[in-house]
Structures are given as structure tokens and as C-alpha cells.
Design a protein around this motif. Structure first.
Motif, PDB file in Angstrom:
ATOM      1  N   PRO A 167      35.235 -52.834  -5.465  1.00  8.64           N
ATOM      2  CA  PRO A 167      36.338 -53.682  -5.929  1.00  8.64           C
ATOM      3  C   PRO A 167      37.558 -53.603  -5.013  1.00  8.64           C
ATOM      4  CG  PRO A 167      36.261 -51.679  -7.232  1.00  8.64           C
ATOM      5  CD  PRO A 167      35.054 -51.629  -6.319  1.00  8.64           C
ATOM      6  N   PHE A 168      38.281 -54.708  -4.932  1.00  8.38           N
ATOM      7  CA  PHE A 168      39.478 -54.743  -4.113  1.00  8.38           C
ATOM      8  C   PHE A 168      40.555 -53.850  -4.714  1.00  8.38           C
ATOM      9  CE2 PHE A 168      38.496 -59.418  -2.836  1.00  8.38           C
ATOM     10  CZ  PHE A 168      37.483 -58.979  -2.008  1.00  8.38           C
ATOM     11  N   ARG A 169      41.224 -53.122  -3.854  1.00  7.49           N
ATOM     12  CA  ARG A 169      42.403 -52.380  -4.298  1.00  7.49           C
ATOM     13  C   ARG A 169      43.626 -53.277  -4.138  1.00  7.49           C
ATOM     14  NH1 ARG A 169      39.007 -48.757  -1.724  1.00  7.49           N
ATOM     15  NH2 ARG A 169      38.360 -46.995  -3.012  1.00  7.49           N
ATOM     16  N   ASP A 170      44.785 -52.674  -4.055  1.00  8.90           N
ATOM     17  CA  ASP A 170      45.999 -53.487  -3.914  1.00  8.90           C
ATOM     18  C   ASP A 170      46.063 -54.193  -2.573  1.00  8.90           C
ATOM     19  OD1 ASP A 170      46.855 -52.784  -6.425  1.00  8.90           O
ATOM     20  OD2 ASP A 170      48.082 -51.105  -5.740  1.00  8.90           O
ATOM     21  N   SER A 171      45.328 -53.662  -1.596  1.00  5.32           N
ATOM     22  CA  SER A 171      45.288 -54.309  -0.287  1.00  5.32           C
ATOM     23  C   SER A 171      43.901 -54.171   0.317  1.00  5.32           C
ATOM     24  CB  SER A 171      46.341 -53.708   0.657  1.00  5.32           C
ATOM     25  OG  SER A 171      46.024 -52.371   0.971  1.00  5.32           O
ATOM     26  N   LEU A 172      43.596 -55.100   1.225  1.00  6.68           N
ATOM     27  CA  LEU A 172      42.330 -55.083   1.956  1.00  6.68           C
ATOM     28  C   LEU A 172      42.588 -54.654   3.388  1.00  6.68           C
ATOM     29  CD1 LEU A 172      40.422 -58.381   1.027  1.00  6.68           C
ATOM     30  CD2 LEU A 172      39.517 -56.065   0.843  1.00  6.68           C
ATOM     31  N   THR A 173      41.697 -53.843   3.941  1.00  9.63           N
ATOM     32  CA  THR A 173      41.754 -53.523   5.360  1.00  9.63           C
ATOM     33  C   THR A 173      40.844 -54.499   6.089  1.00  9.63           C
ATOM     34  OG1 THR A 173      42.172 -51.182   4.924  1.00  9.63           O
ATOM     35  CG2 THR A 173      41.380 -51.757   7.118  1.00  9.63           C
ATOM     36  N   ILE A 174      41.453 -55.337   6.904  1.00 11.68           N
ATOM     37  CA  ILE A 174      40.730 -56.404   7.590  1.00 11.68           C
ATOM     38  C   ILE A 174      40.663 -56.094   9.080  1.00 11.68           C
ATOM     39  CG2 ILE A 174      40.740 -58.852   8.189  1.00 11.68           C
ATOM     40  CD1 ILE A 174      40.057 -58.353   5.291  1.00 11.68           C
ATOM     41  N   THR A 175      39.480 -56.211   9.655  1.00 18.53           N
ATOM     42  CA  THR A 175      39.317 -56.088  11.104  1.00 18.53           C
ATOM     43  C   THR A 175      39.285 -57.490  11.679  1.00 18.53           C
ATOM     44  OG1 THR A 175      38.053 -54.049  10.844  1.00 18.53           O
ATOM     45  CG2 THR A 175      37.902 -55.182  12.964  1.00 18.53           C
ATOM     46  N   GLY A 176      40.344 -57.842  12.409  1.00 20.63           N
ATOM     47  CA  GLY A 176      40.483 -59.190  12.926  1.00 20.63           C
ATOM     48  C   GLY A 176      40.067 -59.310  14.370  1.00 20.63           C
ATOM     49  N   LYS A 177      40.694 -60.251  15.080  1.00 20.73           N
ATOM     50  CA  LYS A 177      40.365 -60.506  16.479  1.00 20.73           C
ATOM     51  C   LYS A 177      40.643 -59.266  17.326  1.00 20.73           C
ATOM     52  CE  LYS A 177      41.044 -65.526  16.619  1.00 20.73           C
ATOM     53  NZ  LYS A 177      41.793 -66.628  17.274  1.00 20.73           N
ATOM     54  N   GLY A 178      39.747 -59.028  18.265  1.00 21.78           N
ATOM     55  CA  GLY A 178      39.929 -57.891  19.157  1.00 21.78           C
ATOM     56  C   GLY A 178      39.750 -56.546  18.475  1.00 21.78           C
ATOM     57  N   GLY A 179      39.149 -56.538  17.276  1.00 16.48           N
ATOM     58  CA  GLY A 179      38.929 -55.277  16.571  1.00 16.48           C
ATOM     59  C   GLY A 179      40.183 -54.671  15.977  1.00 16.48           C
ATOM     60  N   LYS A 180      41.267 -55.441  15.886  1.00 18.45           N
ATOM     61  CA  LYS A 180      42.525 -54.909  15.358  1.00 18.45           C
ATOM     62  C   LYS A 180      42.518 -54.934  13.833  1.00 18.45           C
ATOM     63  CE  LYS A 180      45.163 -56.360  19.422  1.00 18.45           C
ATOM     64  NZ  LYS A 180      46.236 -57.229  19.936  1.00 18.45           N
ATOM     65  N   GLU A 181      42.929 -53.823  13.245  1.00 21.99           N
ATOM     66  CA  GLU A 181      42.958 -53.719  11.790  1.00 21.99           C
ATOM     67  C   GLU A 181      44.343 -54.067  11.254  1.00 21.99           C
ATOM     68  OE1 GLU A 181      41.681 -49.930  10.385  1.00 21.99           O
ATOM     69  OE2 GLU A 181      39.551 -50.369  10.686  1.00 21.99           O
ATOM     70  N   ARG A 182      44.345 -54.663  10.074  1.00 25.58           N
ATOM     71  CA  ARG A 182      45.604 -54.921   9.375  1.00 25.58           C
ATOM     72  C   ARG A 182      45.356 -54.771   7.886  1.00 25.58           C
ATOM     73  NH1 ARG A 182      43.475 -60.070  10.197  1.00 25.58           N
ATOM     74  NH2 ARG A 182      43.807 -61.614   8.540  1.00 25.58           N
ATOM     75  N   HIS A 183      46.429 -54.526   7.148  1.00 21.59           N
ATOM     76  CA  HIS A 183      46.331 -54.368   5.696  1.00 21.59           C
ATOM     77  C   HIS A 183      46.951 -55.589   5.024  1.00 21.59           C
ATOM     78  CE1 HIS A 183      44.940 -50.260   6.137  1.00 21.59           C
ATOM     79  NE2 HIS A 183      45.927 -50.060   6.996  1.00 21.59           N
ATOM     80  N   VAL A 184      46.162 -56.234   4.181  1.00 25.08           N
ATOM     81  CA  VAL A 184      46.579 -57.475   3.542  1.00 25.08           C
ATOM     82  C   VAL A 184      46.640 -57.268   2.030  1.00 25.08           C
ATOM     83  CG1 VAL A 184      46.019 -59.897   3.188  1.00 25.08           C
ATOM     84  CG2 VAL A 184      45.460 -58.803   5.368  1.00 25.08           C
ATOM     85  N   PRO A 185      47.808 -57.483   1.412  1.00 23.74           N
ATOM     86  CA  PRO A 185      47.890 -57.365  -0.046  1.00 23.74           C
ATOM     87  C   PRO A 185      46.965 -58.356  -0.736  1.00 23.74           C
ATOM     88  CG  PRO A 185      50.086 -57.463   0.945  1.00 23.74           C
ATOM     89  CD  PRO A 185      49.104 -57.812   2.030  1.00 23.74           C
ATOM     90  N   VAL A 186      46.383 -57.945  -1.844  1.00 20.27           N
ATOM     91  CA  VAL A 186      45.484 -58.814  -2.605  1.00 20.27           C
ATOM     92  C   VAL A 186      46.161 -59.208  -3.907  1.00 20.27           C
ATOM     93  CG1 VAL A 186      43.234 -59.026  -3.718  1.00 20.27           C
ATOM     94  CG2 VAL A 186      43.454 -57.695  -1.608  1.00 20.27           C
ATOM     95  N   LEU A 187      46.371 -60.489  -4.091  1.00 16.82           N
ATOM     96  CA  LEU A 187      46.982 -60.977  -5.320  1.00 16.82           C
ATOM     97  C   LEU A 187      45.973 -60.899  -6.465  1.00 16.82           C
ATOM     98  CD1 LEU A 187      48.741 -64.195  -3.957  1.00 16.82           C
ATOM     99  CD2 LEU A 187      49.799 -61.986  -4.449  1.00 16.82           C
TER     100      LEU A 187
END
Length: 299
Positions: A167-187
Motif C-alpha cells: 500500500p502507498f504511504r504518505d509519499s511514493l519513491t519514484i525512480t525517474g529519468k536517468g535513475g534519479k529518485e524523488r519523493h512524491v506525496p500521495v493524495l
């Protein structure tokens, strides 16, 4: 020449964290350039012969590409890849390529993204929810689109999620372009949409299996989501620019309109450069001017 090109591409991937898509594009750019230079000079290009390149060679290449129908933006990208390779080659071979590297790239006007209004986005989701005869498929399409609009994900990022991400927590860890990770809040609305899909999905959720499945159980592909939105677009009379990626644009534009700052939006979208995110200020300015012209007594 092939060895030099392979070495440069490996270096770009290793030190600059380029994505496979970018590496393939660079390879195509360089092969087009080397093929042209070989034909232009009547002999196959070699690392040694490239040391004699002049500004006229670069201009001839640009003219050839334009004659083949390559647009200014694509040509600018192609020339950028060529210059990067030539700079690396000049250091490696001891060439002086300053004259060739001084050739300018064509100027082009950056086109503004075309987001949906909040009302259009909501109507599109509601239409998709009833747009398929199989309820779980409709719920799946709504869940994916809600992630694009509500979290600003690229469609490839949404479809790349696996069972272990739920299940999604408050944010998702996304691996985007170039393998860079970012944390995205989940509504909550996005979490609820995915939960609704999973309750109806006939396939068992497994850590290593795709979160979003096609009707045969494999990983969902972008064509199916594009098709669902295309049908909704036709039903609602939305423009052809109402695509899955437009939902990501809508995420950014709606945040900016609500007072979000560019740095935060840059991080949420996973843009490497702030200049990429700044294009959304142009959309906001366009909207403001349209309101001004409509409302001002002398507009």
C-alpha cells in the motif's frame, strides 16, 4: 570510429547518469553526423580526420538536416550531442576543434504545455470511469490517470509500479529519468482510486508483479491508457492535446496557480533543471492575460 563512439556513450551513461532512451538518441545523432561527414568529404570519418573539421562543415550538416525536414528543436538537440562528442574527442586526440564548436545552434520557440483545466480533468476521469464494459478495467484506467494528475507522475513511472509499492504511504519513491529518485506525496484520492481498482482486479497482487495489469495479466502499456483518454476526449469534445502527459502538465499548472513555488514543483516533477519547470509560468501568464483581456473595460 565505432570504438570512440562506444567509449563516449559509455562515459555519458556512467558519469552523467543518462537514461537508455537518451543514449539511444545520442547514438542516432552521432551516426547521422558521421554518415554526413563521410559523404561530404568522400571518405569515412575517423577520429583523426575529425580533427580537421571547420565551422563550414557544421553549417553544411545543419543545412542538410534542415533539408531533410528536421525541425529546429530536434536539430538543436542533435547538434548539442555532436558538440559534446567532439569536445570529448578533441581532449582525447589533442585536436583543436574550437572553430567547429563555435557554430551556433538554431533558435526555436519552446512550445507551452497544454494542460487541462481542473474541470476538464475531472470530467475526463468521470467519463473514463464509465467508458469500459469491464468494471475493473475502467477502475484501473481511472487509478492510473489519477496518479498522473494527482501526483504528477510520468505515465511510464505509474505503469512501472509493482506490487511491492502497495500500500502507498504518505509519499511514493519514484525512480525517474536517468535513475534519479524523488519523493512524491500521495493524495488520499489517488490512494483510494488505486485501492478501488485492486479490489476489483482479477489478478493476485504479488511483490514482483506489476501493480497495473493488462487484461491478460501482463504489465499495462501506455497505448491502453491513451486509448481510454482518447475515447473520453472524443465524448467531451476536448482538444487532441488532452493526452495522458497533459494530466502531468495539469498537475504542475494547477499547483502553480494555487501558489506553489517553482522549486517545489521542480522536485515533484523530477526535472533536472529549473528552466524546464519555468515553462509553466508561461502558461500561468497566458491565463492571466486572457482573464485580463476578458474583464478589463478597455480590453
Amino acid at each position: 570510429m565505432a570504438d570512440a563512439l562506444a567509449r563516449w556513450l559509455d562515459l555519458e551513461q556512467a558519469t552523467r547518469d543518462r537514461s537508455p532512451h537518451t543514449i539511444n538518441a545520442y547514438r542516432a545523432d552521432l551516426l547521422a553526423f558521421l554518415s554526413f561527414i563521410g559523404g561530404y568529404h568522400g571518405a569515412a570519418a575517423t577520429p583523426k580526420s575529425l580533427g580537421g573539421l571547420r565551422q563550414g562543415d557544421m553549417r553544411a550538416f545543419a543545412a542538410s538536416e534542415r533539408a531533410r525536414g528536421l525541425g529546429a528543436r530536434s536539430l538543436a538537440r542533435r547538434q548539442s550531442a555532436v558538440r559534446s562528442f567532439l569536445r570529448w574527442l578533441s581532449d582525447r586526440e589533442g585536436h583543436d576543434l574550437s572553430a567547429a564548436l563555435s557554430a551556433r545552434s538554431p533558435k526555436y520557440a519552446r512550445t507551452l504545455p497544454r494542460p487541462l483545466s481542473p474541470e476538464q480533468a475531472q470530467e475526463a476521469l468521470e467519463t473514463v470511469a464509465t467508458g469500459h464494459q469491464t468494471p475493473w478495467v475502467a477502475a484501473r484506467d481511472v487509478a492510473v490517470m489519477t496518479l498522473l494528475w494527482g501526483c504528477g507522475l510520468r505515465i511510464s513511472e505509474a505503469l512501472g509500479l509493482d506490487g511491492r509499492d502497495w500500500p502507498f504511504r504518505d509519499s511514493l519513491t519514484i525512480t525517474g529519468k536517468g535513475g534519479k529518485e524523488r519523493h512524491v506525496p500521495v493524495l488520499p484520492v489517488a490512494r483510494d482510486a488505486v485501492a478501488g481498482y485492486l479490489r476489483q482486479c482479477p489478478w493476485r497482487l504479488a511483490p514482483d508483479a506489476p501493480l497495473f495489469r493488462g487484461v491478460r495479466g501482463g504489465r499495462l502499456n501506455t497505448d491502453q491508457i491513451s486509448g481510454a483518454l482518447r475515447r473520453a476526449r472524443a465524448a467531451l469534445g476536448l482538444p487532441p492535446t488532452a493526452t495522458p502527459h497533459a494530466l502531468r502538465h495539469s498537475f504542475a499548472t494547477h499547483l502553480l496557480s494555487a501558489g506553489g513555488d517553482l522549486r517545489t514543483i521542480q522536485e515533484l516533477l523530477g526535472h533536472a533543471s529549473l528552466s524546464t519547470t519555468q515553462v509553466y509560468t508561461g502558461i500561468d501568464d497566458t491565463h492571466l492575460m486572457a482573464v485580463y483581456r476578458a474583464a478589463h473595460p478597455r480590453g
